[in-house]
Design a protein around this motif. Structure first.
Motif, PDB file in Angstrom:
ATOM      1  N   UNK A 192       0.833  -1.198   0.000  1.00 30.32           N
ATOM      2  CA  UNK A 192       0.000   0.000   0.000  1.00 30.32           C
ATOM      3  C   UNK A 192       0.865   1.243   0.000  1.00 30.32           C
ATOM      4  N   UNK A 193       0.327   2.306  -0.570  1.00 28.80           N
ATOM      5  CA  UNK A 193       1.038   3.565  -0.637  1.00 28.80           C
ATOM      6  C   UNK A 193       0.508   4.508   0.434  1.00 28.80           C
ATOM      7  N   UNK A 194       1.427   5.027   1.236  1.00 23.64           N
ATOM      8  CA  UNK A 194       1.044   5.940   2.303  1.00 23.64           C
ATOM      9  C   UNK A 194       1.644   7.311   2.038  1.00 23.64           C
ATOM     10  N   UNK A 195       0.816   8.327   2.129  1.00 29.39           N
ATOM     11  CA  UNK A 195       1.268   9.691   1.879  1.00 29.39           C
ATOM     12  C   UNK A 195       1.700  10.332   3.190  1.00 29.39           C
ATOM     13  N   UNK A 196       2.964  10.709   3.258  1.00 35.85           N
ATOM     14  CA  UNK A 196       3.520  11.314   4.469  1.00 35.85           C
ATOM     15  C   UNK A 196       3.369  12.834   4.443  1.00 35.85           C
ATOM     16  N   UNK A 197       3.665  13.437   3.299  1.00 32.70           N
ATOM     17  CA  UNK A 197       3.509  14.879   3.127  1.00 32.70           C
ATOM     18  C   UNK A 197       2.471  15.135   2.046  1.00 32.70           C
ATOM     19  N   UNK A 198       1.532  16.012   2.331  1.00 31.85           N
ATOM     20  CA  UNK A 198       0.382  16.202   1.445  1.00 31.85           C
ATOM     21  C   UNK A 198       0.307  17.640   0.928  1.00 31.85           C
ATOM     22  N   UNK A 199       1.211  17.957   0.013  1.00 33.05           N
ATOM     23  CA  UNK A 199       1.174  19.254  -0.639  1.00 33.05           C
ATOM     24  C   UNK A 199       1.578  20.406   0.259  1.00 33.05           C
ATOM     25  N   UNK A 200       2.813  20.380   0.761  1.00 37.03           N
ATOM     26  CA  UNK A 200       3.298  21.421   1.673  1.00 37.03           C
ATOM     27  C   UNK A 200       3.921  22.568   0.870  1.00 37.03           C
ATOM     28  N   UNK A 201       3.506  23.788   1.197  1.00 41.07           N
ATOM     29  CA  UNK A 201       3.995  24.978   0.501  1.00 41.07           C
ATOM     30  C   UNK A 201       4.496  25.998   1.514  1.00 41.07           C
ATOM     31  N   UNK A 202       5.605  26.652   1.183  1.00 37.37           N
ATOM     32  CA  UNK A 202       6.121  27.672   2.084  1.00 37.37           C
ATOM     33  C   UNK A 202       7.379  28.309   1.549  1.00 37.37           C
ATOM     34  N   UNK A 203       7.902  29.240   2.331  1.00 30.44           N
ATOM     35  CA  UNK A 203       9.091  29.978   1.916  1.00 30.44           C
ATOM     36  C   UNK A 203       9.801  30.505   3.162  1.00 30.44           C
ATOM     37  N   UNK A 204      11.127  30.460   3.128  1.00 27.99           N
ATOM     38  CA  UNK A 204      11.944  31.016   4.204  1.00 27.99           C
ATOM     39  C   UNK A 204      13.009  31.896   3.568  1.00 27.99           C
ATOM     40  N   UNK A 205      13.090  33.124   4.036  1.00 28.62           N
ATOM     41  CA  UNK A 205      14.020  34.098   3.464  1.00 28.62           C
ATOM     42  C   UNK A 205      15.295  34.170   4.301  1.00 28.62           C
ATOM     43  N   UNK A 241      -9.165  23.086   5.549  1.00 31.89           N
ATOM     44  CA  UNK A 241      -9.961  23.873   4.596  1.00 31.89           C
ATOM     45  C   UNK A 241      -9.724  25.364   4.784  1.00 31.89           C
ATOM     46  N   UNK A 242      -9.621  25.811   6.040  1.00 32.88           N
ATOM     47  CA  UNK A 242      -9.384  27.227   6.315  1.00 32.88           C
ATOM     48  C   UNK A 242      -8.041  27.672   5.756  1.00 32.88           C
ATOM     49  N   UNK A 243      -7.034  26.814   5.892  1.00 33.87           N
ATOM     50  CA  UNK A 243      -5.727  27.177   5.348  1.00 33.87           C
ATOM     51  C   UNK A 243      -5.784  27.329   3.832  1.00 33.87           C
ATOM     52  N   UNK A 244      -6.467  26.405   3.176  1.00 35.76           N
ATOM     53  CA  UNK A 244      -6.539  26.443   1.714  1.00 35.76           C
ATOM     54  C   UNK A 244      -7.291  27.664   1.199  1.00 35.76           C
ATOM     55  N   UNK A 245      -8.303  28.077   1.932  1.00 33.92           N
ATOM     56  CA  UNK A 245      -9.102  29.215   1.467  1.00 33.92           C
ATOM     57  C   UNK A 245      -8.508  30.562   1.875  1.00 33.92           C
ATOM     58  N   UNK A 246      -7.844  30.628   3.013  1.00 32.16           N
ATOM     59  CA  UNK A 246      -7.386  31.917   3.532  1.00 32.16           C
ATOM     60  C   UNK A 246      -5.898  32.194   3.298  1.00 32.16           C
ATOM     61  N   UNK A 247      -5.076  31.156   3.265  1.00 31.35           N
ATOM     62  CA  UNK A 247      -3.641  31.384   3.202  1.00 31.35           C
ATOM     63  C   UNK A 247      -2.959  30.834   1.959  1.00 31.35           C
ATOM     64  N   UNK A 248      -3.459  29.729   1.440  1.00 32.02           N
ATOM     65  CA  UNK A 248      -2.733  28.997   0.394  1.00 32.02           C
ATOM     66  C   UNK A 248      -2.512  29.839  -0.860  1.00 32.02           C
ATOM     67  N   UNK A 249      -3.575  30.432  -1.386  1.00 26.70           N
ATOM     68  CA  UNK A 249      -3.452  31.207  -2.626  1.00 26.70           C
ATOM     69  C   UNK A 249      -2.515  32.398  -2.438  1.00 26.70           C
ATOM     70  N   UNK A 250      -2.655  33.095  -1.315  1.00 21.72           N
ATOM     71  CA  UNK A 250      -1.806  34.247  -1.055  1.00 21.72           C
ATOM     72  C   UNK A 250      -0.344  33.828  -0.923  1.00 21.72           C
ATOM     73  N   UNK A 251      -0.122  32.665  -0.290  1.00 27.97           N
ATOM     74  CA  UNK A 251       1.232  32.151  -0.105  1.00 27.97           C
ATOM     75  C   UNK A 251       1.877  31.812  -1.442  1.00 27.97           C
ATOM     76  N   UNK A 252       1.128  31.165  -2.314  1.00 31.84           N
ATOM     77  CA  UNK A 252       1.674  30.808  -3.624  1.00 31.84           C
ATOM     78  C   UNK A 252       1.948  32.049  -4.461  1.00 31.84           C
TER      79      UNK A 252
END
Length: 622
Positions: free
Chosen positions: A56-69, A316-327
């Motif tokens: 079986x395939x297990x997903x450990x990380x599920x679409x992580x997005x971010x940035x460090x300056x 869901x809150x992260x995807x709607x409030x932060x994800x688009x702005x982060x990308x």
């Protein structure tokens, strides 16, 4: 802490201050960006012994997005099993397997030169216990810093790091371990950080740097990391449950839950964000405790809301409030690419093979001398030697069978002793080897040769002392030729047995399993060597051709007896030829050259097998 650092800086010499100034600023600032990072592993369901086991395939990380300056310190939070260490390892370029998504460093993928500018501090402090703080950092500097610096400059560089990290008070103390008292836990952690700081990394990763430390020591560690980030470095760490004082030192916070991203942003804005989506603590509490509760699906308002529902709401809150702005921020930020960091062609290794071998040999001798020449081992050999000498006291050729028993004991004792010693060599070194090779510190061949040579003093000195004691007490042939031939045979046998132990240890890499396997193999060789069983069935007689004991025993007999030698026997003449003695006739006194060649092949062959076995470790830094 500031007063302590001030006092230490006053003590620093002018040359060290120049190097310390270099360490305060990152040479090549790095912007780390990761977008939609996915990591999957395959697991077997049903167990190995079940017929219908499926992968079986297990997903450990599920679409992580971010940035460090550059100049920012990012803390990854989340409960155990949330994927923090996996994400950190992926960002550090050390995660094998398929990684989905994009991870870039100044807009470019991970490369060898990026690896040279990246420091990675593991959760466990993998350090040699018998080396001092100064020795640990100086040896690391000699291996990791390029040849553009002289050896003296590398030493000064290491001393400046000691000063910068506030380690002057314990610089001459040993690191210590479970059975050896040494520096404190916080000092050990700073030594681990110092090893990575030697290369003045632009990007620094740390896995649980405050694990097992008290709050005051933890704050000192994080304060040190904050200062490093303030020098233009990009610092990323995982941390389990920081105090509120530590929490507000983080420039950015990333919160994970079962591989899902719940939040990434400024640490000071974290509580406001979750309050804005309906999750605020009912009482004043540590922000990290509150975040861990949320990532576990526990709301602080004592509601009966299902944990899975809370987690899904946060995702869901992260995807709607932060994800688009982060990308959008990821795509808009200017790619601060430094030509000197990304495009310059660099040599594969910072030092030559001989330099690596020389430093590793010196380090190995310093570390291993405490174990190799421990009082217990010396006492063990001396006791057995004198006991053997007394049991076989002044035996002569009239007691031929007894002398043969002594020679067979030589081959047996010095077959098992070096084998069991060598078996533990590489399993004990595995974590250190993985750590240092993943950093590209040295070639595997230089490590292997240095490690093997460093063990030779114990492997050769102790059996030499053993032979000197027993040979003359037992009354074996008192000529220089016979003595040195016996000694030579025993030493080459010891090297062959040691090689077998190294090979088994490198292939198995588990101390208990390797010891059992080695004992079984050596016992099989001993049984087939021609002393215990004189009429070995043909279908199993092939074992003797692989037996170290058989060739050793044959050569030891040849070192004492010639075909023309006689011994007293119950015949009409009262004298018989030694070569006609039943036990000697079975083994034979001829074929010395073949036996020496066989042992020499084993000395080299077993070590080649050990080397191949070690090639599995640290493949990312071949």
């Amino acid at each position: 802490m500031q007063q302590e650092m001030t006092d230490l800086e006053v003590q620093t010499q002018t040359t060290q201050e120049d190097h310390s100034t270099i360490l305060k600023k990152a040479n090549n600032p790095v912007t780390l960006k990761f977008e939609d990072v996915v990591y999957k592993i395959k697991t077997k369901k049903g167990g190995i012994l079940k017929k219908n086991s499926k992968s079986e395939e297990k997903t450990i990380l599920k679409g992580i997005t971010g940035m460090v300056l550059p100049g920012e310190m990012l803390a990854m939070l989340g409960p155990s099993g949330s994927g923090k260490t996996t994400l950190l390892t992926a960002l550090g370029g050390r995660l094998g397997g398929r990684i989905g998504g994009s991870i870039t460093y100044n807009g470019k993928p991970f490369s060898n030169i990026m690896k040279r500018n990246t420091g990675f501090v593991t959760q466990d402090d993998v350090l040699y216990p018998h080396l001092t703080v100064t020795e640990t950092l100086v040896f690391t500097a000699l291996l990791r810093l390029p040849n553009s610096l002289t050896e003296e400059e590398k030493v000064i560089h290491a001393e400046s790091v000691i000063t910068q990290l506030g380690l002057n008070k314990c610089k001459n103390s040993v690191i210590g371990g479970p059975l050896l008292r040494g520096v404190s836990g916080g000092e050990r952690k700073r030594v681990s950080i110092g090893q990575e700081m030697l290369i003045n990394p632009s990007l620094l990763f740390l896995d649980e740097p405050t694990s097992g430390l008290d709050s005051t020591t933890a704050q000192r560690i994080v304060a040190t990391l904050w200062e490093l980030a303030n020098g233009g470095r990009t610092v990323v760490m995982t941390i389990h449950q920081p105090s509120s004082r530590l929490f507000y030192m983080f420039h950015k916070v990333l919160l994970l839950s079962e591989g899902n991203l719940l939040y990434i942003g400024k640490g000071a804005e974290t509580m406001d964000y979750f309050a804005g989506i309906g999750y605020a603590p009912s009482v004043a509490m540590n922000p990290s405790d509150f975040l861990l509760d949320l990532s576990n699906g526990v709301s602080s308002d004592d509601s009966n809301e299902d944990q899975a529902v809370i987690k899904q709401t946060l995702i869901s809150a992260f995807r709607t409030k932060l994800c688009d702005r982060l990308k959008a921020e990821l795509h808009e930020i200017h790619r601060n690419v430094h030509e000197g960091l990304e495009d310059k062609q660099i040599a594969r290794w910072t030092t030559t093979w001989w330099q690596q071998f020389s430093v590793l040999l010196r380090r190995g001798v310093k570390e291993r001398k405490h174990e190799s020449f421990s009082g217990l081992k010396i006492a063990q050999v001396l006791v057995v030697a004198f006991l053997s000498g007394l049991l076989w006291w002044q035996s002569d050729i009239a007691h031929l069978q007894e002398q043969m028993g002594l020679l067979f004991f030589y081959s047996g004792f010095w077959g098992f002793f070096p084998l069991l010693e060598a078996i533990f060599t590489f399993p004990q070194e595995r974590m250190m080897l993985e750590k240092e090779r993943s950093s590209g510190m040295y070639r595997l061949s230089s490590f292997f040769m240095a490690r093997t040579v460093a063990d030779l003093p114990m492997e050769l000195v102790l059996p030499t002392i053993f032979v000197i004691i027993t040979y003359w007490m037992a009354g074996l042939k008192a000529t220089a030729g016979n003595f040195f031939e016996t000694l030579f045979v025993l030493l080459i046998s010891v090297l062959a047995s040691q090689g077998l132990g190294l090979a088994i240890g490198a292939l198995v890499m588990d101390q208990k399993s390797a010891a059992i396997l080695g004992s079984v193999i050596m016992l099989s060789f001993t049984l087939a060597s021609g002393y215990y069983v004189q009429h070995v069935p043909s279908f199993i007689a092939w074992i003797k051709y692989l037996s170290i004991s058989q060739y050793t025993y044959k050569l030891l007999l040849g070192s004492q007896y010639k075909p023309s030698n006689t011994y007293p026997c119950a015949t009409s003449t009262g004298i018989c030829l030694v070569e006609e003695f039943p036990s000697v006739k079975l083994v034979g006194l001829g074929g010395k050259g073949i036996s020496v060649v066989a042992l020499a092949v084993m000395v080299i062959g077993y070590r080649l097998i050990a080397y191949v076995g070690l090639m599995r470790i640290g493949r990312t830094s071949k």
